[in-house]
Design an enzyme around this catalytic site. Structure first.
Site, PDB file in Angstrom:
ATOM      1  N   ARG A  41       0.792  -1.231   0.000  1.00  0.00           N
ATOM      2  CA  ARG A  41       0.000   0.000   0.000  1.00  0.00           C
ATOM      3  C   ARG A  41       0.822   1.278   0.000  1.00  0.00           C
ATOM      4  O   ARG A  41       0.277   2.357  -0.145  1.00  0.00           O
ATOM      5  CB  ARG A  41      -0.939   0.012   1.216  1.00  0.00           C
ATOM      6  N   ARG A  50      -5.930  -2.217  -6.133  1.00  0.00           N
ATOM      7  CA  ARG A  50      -6.656  -2.962  -5.100  1.00  0.00           C
ATOM      8  C   ARG A  50      -7.967  -2.303  -4.691  1.00  0.00           C
ATOM      9  O   ARG A  50      -8.805  -2.921  -4.034  1.00  0.00           O
ATOM     10  CB  ARG A  50      -5.769  -3.074  -3.839  1.00  0.00           C
ATOM     11  N   ASP A  86      -0.930 -14.212   0.370  1.00  0.00           N
ATOM     12  CA  ASP A  86      -1.030 -14.046   1.816  1.00  0.00           C
ATOM     13  C   ASP A  86      -0.804 -15.388   2.489  1.00  0.00           C
ATOM     14  O   ASP A  86      -1.159 -16.426   1.924  1.00  0.00           O
ATOM     15  CB  ASP A  86      -2.412 -13.496   2.202  1.00  0.00           C
TER      16      ASP A  86
END
Length: 367
Positions: A41, A50, A86
């Site tokens: 981010r 995203r 993830d």
């Protein structure tokens, strides 16, 4: 893409193998560098890509994972890419539901509370069926990288995954998960064994799909003391390295270098150096010379700049990098942060970090 998944052929030739050479302990002209959470981010283009997407929906889209993995490489001369994914896709593969709550992080709708809850988990996981989307993302990204740099695949380690599955999300104490280790040691080992088996297959599948190195994240090692780490973390970390390597041999797949990153586990560095990994990742809480002394000459070290150092002015970042390189030496070393990049960091400062590693390591090597 999918036709590549089990035996990817025809990948572009690798142009920059500095990271792989350093991982194998071979000599390099400069010290290679990449950043944990380099696809993240802190990049405006990441936030844009995203924006409208649910986090785990993004993880399940090979196209988006590929795009997010490539973004930092368009900006910085990094020496490796790490697939965007993830660690919690593994508990999902076991049948648990995890949602990403904005401002809070991952939340398990039904965490494991009692030993009986282990029966709700899939006892046999077909990783291609459950996690094939990660394999597709790796294959697509490996082609899209056009051989620029190697692609790293990864997984969470069993204890770290177990702690999330019991806590139901992040925790400052891990008290619920640790209470299992004290109250239900046998059930804990059952769960850790199940996780280790799935992680092994998952990592082998990533290599089959095109990953050129693997990192195992034991992010919650620091919540354990030396004894619990010896009992509940280290044996599975060792088993995974051994099992992955023997399966890669069996399947005639490349024997890729493996990295173990056990955050806050300096008490275990000696053991980790002998756990079967080519590279030991370090957080920022240990001096380079001390880490070298504990790990010996046969492993490559990776890390360990304090991520918050990137808030410093650019000249200061350069000084800190120089000091770090002098501490570790430029060989058998991969520069990185001691943990992931934070969302409010300036991309310019990340660039300054990467450039400083290359410039200072080249200078040290020449002189």
């Amino acid at each position: 893409i999918c036709s590549f998944v089990r035996s990817p052929k025809g990948f572009p030739k690798l142009k920059n193998d500095t990271f792989l050479r350093a991982a194998h302990g071979e000599e390099t002209e400069h010290t290679p560098v990449w950043c944990m959470r380099q696809a993240g981010r802190y990049l405006p283009e990441f936030r844009e890509t995203r924006a409208a997407q649910d986090f785990f929906a993004t993880c399940r889209s090979p196209k988006l994972c590929c795009e997010l993995t490539l973004q930092p490489l368009r900006r910085f001369p990094l020496d490796a890419a790490i697939i965007f994914s993830d660690i919690l896709v593994v508990p999902q593969a076991l049948g648990m539901e995890v949602v990403m709550v904005p401002g809070k992080g991952p939340v398990f709708t039904e965490p494991l509370k009692e030993v009986e809850d282990l029966l709700k988990l899939r006892q046999k996981v077909d990783v291609t069926a459950e996690l094939g989307y990660v394999f597709q993302a790796i294959t697509l990204t490996r082609h899209s990288l056009e051989g620029r740099v190697p692609l790293i695949g990864f997984s969470g380690a069993p204890w770290t995954l177990m702690s999330y599955m019991i806590e139901g999300g992040g925790s400052t104490t891990m008290a619920k998960a640790k209470s299992w280790l004290y109250r239900h040691p046998e059930a804990s080992h059952r769960l850790l064994r199940l996780l280790a088996d799935v992680v092994t297959d998952y990592l082998v599948g990533q290599v089959a799909a095109g990953a050129q190195a693997l990192q195992l994240f034991e992010s919650h090692a620091g919540h354990l003391g030396p004894e619990q780490f010896q009992d509940f973390a280290l044996p599975y970390i060792r088993d995974i390295a051994q099992a992955v390597k023997s399966k890669l041999k069996e399947e005639a797949l490349p024997l890729v270098p493996m990295i173990i990153f056990a955050k806050d586990a300096h008490y275990a560095l000696r053991d980790l150096a002998h756990a079967g990994y080519e590279v030991v990742g370090l957080d920022w809480t240990i001096r380079p010379q001390e880490a070298r002394a504990q790990t010996g000459k046969d492993v490559t070290l990776q890390g360990n700049l304090d991520p918050c150092a990137l808030y410093a002015p650019k000249e200061k970042i350069g000084e800190l990098v120089k000091k770090m390189l002098e501490g570790f030496g430029t060989q058998r070393y991969i520069a990185n942060l001691g943990h992931g990049l934070y969302p409010d960091m300036s991309p310019e400062h990340v660039g300054a970090f990467v450039e400083a590693v290359h410039a200072h390591s080249r200078h040290i090597n020449k002189h």
